[in-house]
Design a protein around this motif. Structure first.
Motif, PDB file in Angstrom:
ATOM      1  N   GLN A 132       0.882  -0.965   0.230  1.00 41.31           N
ATOM      2  CA  GLN A 132      -0.306  -0.172   0.404  1.00 41.31           C
ATOM      3  C   GLN A 132       0.658   1.250   0.160  1.00 41.31           C
ATOM      4  O   GLN A 132       0.835   1.886   0.392  1.00 41.31           O
ATOM      5  N   CYS A 133       1.173   1.336  -0.925  1.00 40.22           N
ATOM      6  CA  CYS A 133       2.597   3.142  -1.425  1.00 40.22           C
ATOM      7  C   CYS A 133       2.256   3.077  -2.231  1.00 40.22           C
ATOM      8  O   CYS A 133       2.833   2.339  -3.310  1.00 40.22           O
ATOM      9  N   ASP A 134       2.373   4.526  -2.622  1.00 39.99           N
ATOM     10  CA  ASP A 134       2.411   5.624  -3.823  1.00 39.99           C
ATOM     11  C   ASP A 134       4.280   5.135  -4.181  1.00 39.99           C
ATOM     12  O   ASP A 134       4.839   5.628  -3.524  1.00 39.99           O
ATOM     13  N   VAL A 135       4.116   4.883  -5.409  1.00 38.69           N
ATOM     14  CA  VAL A 135       5.805   5.046  -5.781  1.00 38.69           C
ATOM     15  C   VAL A 135       5.740   6.392  -6.749  1.00 38.69           C
ATOM     16  O   VAL A 135       4.799   6.189  -7.790  1.00 38.69           O
ATOM     17  N   VAL A 136       6.970   7.006  -6.780  1.00 41.57           N
ATOM     18  CA  VAL A 136       7.467   7.848  -8.108  1.00 41.57           C
ATOM     19  C   VAL A 136       8.596   8.106  -8.532  1.00 41.57           C
ATOM     20  O   VAL A 136       9.449   7.633  -7.511  1.00 41.57           O
ATOM     21  N   ASP A 137       8.850   7.954  -9.869  1.00 41.10           N
ATOM     22  CA  ASP A 137      10.024   7.697 -10.065  1.00 41.10           C
ATOM     23  C   ASP A 137      10.713   9.280 -10.375  1.00 41.10           C
ATOM     24  O   ASP A 137      10.400   9.462 -11.312  1.00 41.10           O
ATOM     25  N   ALA A 138      11.611   9.034  -9.971  1.00 44.20           N
ATOM     26  CA  ALA A 138      12.591  10.738  -9.354  1.00 44.20           C
ATOM     27  C   ALA A 138      13.686  10.413 -10.457  1.00 44.20           C
ATOM     28  O   ALA A 138      14.692  10.833 -10.222  1.00 44.20           O
ATOM     29  N   THR A 139      14.052   9.074 -11.733  1.00 46.90           N
ATOM     30  CA  THR A 139      15.533   9.167 -12.152  1.00 46.90           C
ATOM     31  C   THR A 139      15.515  10.297 -12.990  1.00 46.90           C
ATOM     32  O   THR A 139      14.796  10.578 -13.908  1.00 46.90           O
TER      33      THR A 139
END
Length: 382
Positions: A41-48
């Motif tokens: 239950q975790c939102d993920v943001v790709d900050a590459t």
């Protein structure tokens, strides 16, 4: 519980930058490391390819300040919303009561304005705009009961906020005894009062008169005097809005003597200069009116940025105190009536990025002078 995982960004701290993941739970950073295992239950943001930076702290704002016959147009909602839009997640505003008003009452008034409106973290410095023994007792209560740890005194704004040298000594001593940090707005208010009338008598009524009656040496003298007075009572000192080479040199001179003095350049002094006061468009010129004024020496912004980059000046604020064109026009025929103040709370981090990082002056970290203000005595560390 809400969780956010920021993947693969370049984490930028005050000391270094490195590629890592950042895990936050309920708004708190819990882990910074490579290849963090994604929780449920975790939102993920790709900050590459992106920079991941802590939010900035603006050490100097004036939201909805009643001043010079009007009120600053940024209230605690629009002002803090602008701060967040620019990457600043905390402001430190100023409680500035009128002469004769209890510091405790003024603090309560500002809290009542701020609490329902703010959209980011905030704290207060408290201005000491008059002096008697009760003021000193109120300062101690604010420290002990409200958590205030910094007080601002004015050497300018004669008959409004200005304290004389004896009152400054009392105020500095009260700060030291309470364990608080003394701050100063450093300009010689007596000289300004005299010279501003002289400008009017000479027929100089436009925004250029504002700068002409406040030459650089007037800021430098007051900064040096504040450093001397604070030293007499062994009180640490923080000089707000360092606007000139002369004021910066006074701060550096005190530091070289081993005294505990901090200097705060602001977005305006780092980003532009005082040539705007002679602009042919009155509204443009008046829009830059602030105290102390921007300096006509075009080398001043780079000079101050170099001192910030080398750690000789300590952190950055904005003195965000915004007035619209109609409010500025109150001084259309007399520069003394132009409300003093400029914007900056949304722009501060981008100004420092452009003028410091892109120019390679802040080569160690784009956060130098940005948000680590614990060592400047405010006890806040992001």
């Amino acid at each position: 519980m809400s969780r956010l995982l920021i993947r693969g960004g370049t984490v930028v701290n005050a000391d270094r930058k490195f590629v890592a993941d950042v895990l936050c739970e309920d708004g708190i950073i819990k882990q910074v490391a490579p290849d963090i295992v994604q929780p449920s239950q975790c939102d993920v943001v790709d900050a590459t390819g992106k920079l991941v930076m802590p939010g900035g702290i603006d050490t100097h704002t004036h939201m909805q300040l009643p001043f010079m016959g009007t009120v600053a147009v940024d209230d605690f909602f629009t002002g803090t919303r602008a701060a967040v839009a620019g990457g600043t997640t905390m402001i430190i505003d100023f409680v500035l009561g009128s002469r004769g008003v209890s510091l405790l009452d003024a603090y309560d008034q500002w809290r009542s304005w701020a609490d329902p409106k703010v959209v980011c973290d905030y704290s207060f410095h408290v201005g000491v705009t008059w002096w008697n023994e009760q003021v000193g007792r109120d300062m101690k209560r604010l420290v002990d009961e409200k958590g205030v740890n910094s007080f601002k005194m004015f050497l300018a704004y004669k008959n409004v906020f200005q304290l004389d040298d004896t009152e400054l000594l009392h105020s500095f001593r009260a700060c030291r005894e309470a364990g608080a940090l003394a701050q100063v707005h450093a300009e010689n208010g007596d000289v300004i009062h005299d010279q501003s009338q002289r400008m009017i008598d000479l027929g100089i009524t436009g925004p250029e008169g504002h700068a002409m009656c406040r030459p650089e040496e007037v800021e430098g003298e007051a900064t040096a005097r504040a450093c001397v007075l604070a030293h007499q009572v062994n009180c640490p000192l923080y000089v707000v809005h360092v606007m000139s080479k002369s004021a910066a040199e006074a701060v550096l001179d005190a530091k070289r003597k081993g005294r505990v003095v901090f200097g705060e350049p602001i977005a305006a002094s780092l980003g532009t200069d005082g040539t705007h006061y002679c602009h042919h468009d009155w509204r443009h010129a008046a829009g830059h009116v602030m105290g102390p004024p921007l300096r006509p020496d075009k080398g001043t912004p780079e000079y101050l940025m170099n001192l910030l980059a080398s750690g000789q000046l300590d952190c950055t604020g904005t003195d965000n105190c915004t007035f619209n064109a109609n409010q500025k026009a109150m001084g259309r025929d007399d520069f003394r009536k132009i409300p003093n103040g400029v914007n900056g709370v949304e722009d501060r981090m981008s100004v420092i990025w452009e003028k410091g990082v892109v120019s390679s002056l802040l080569f160690r970290s784009p956060l130098a002078g940005h948000c680590w203000v614990h060592e400047a005595g405010f006890g806040i560390q992001m």
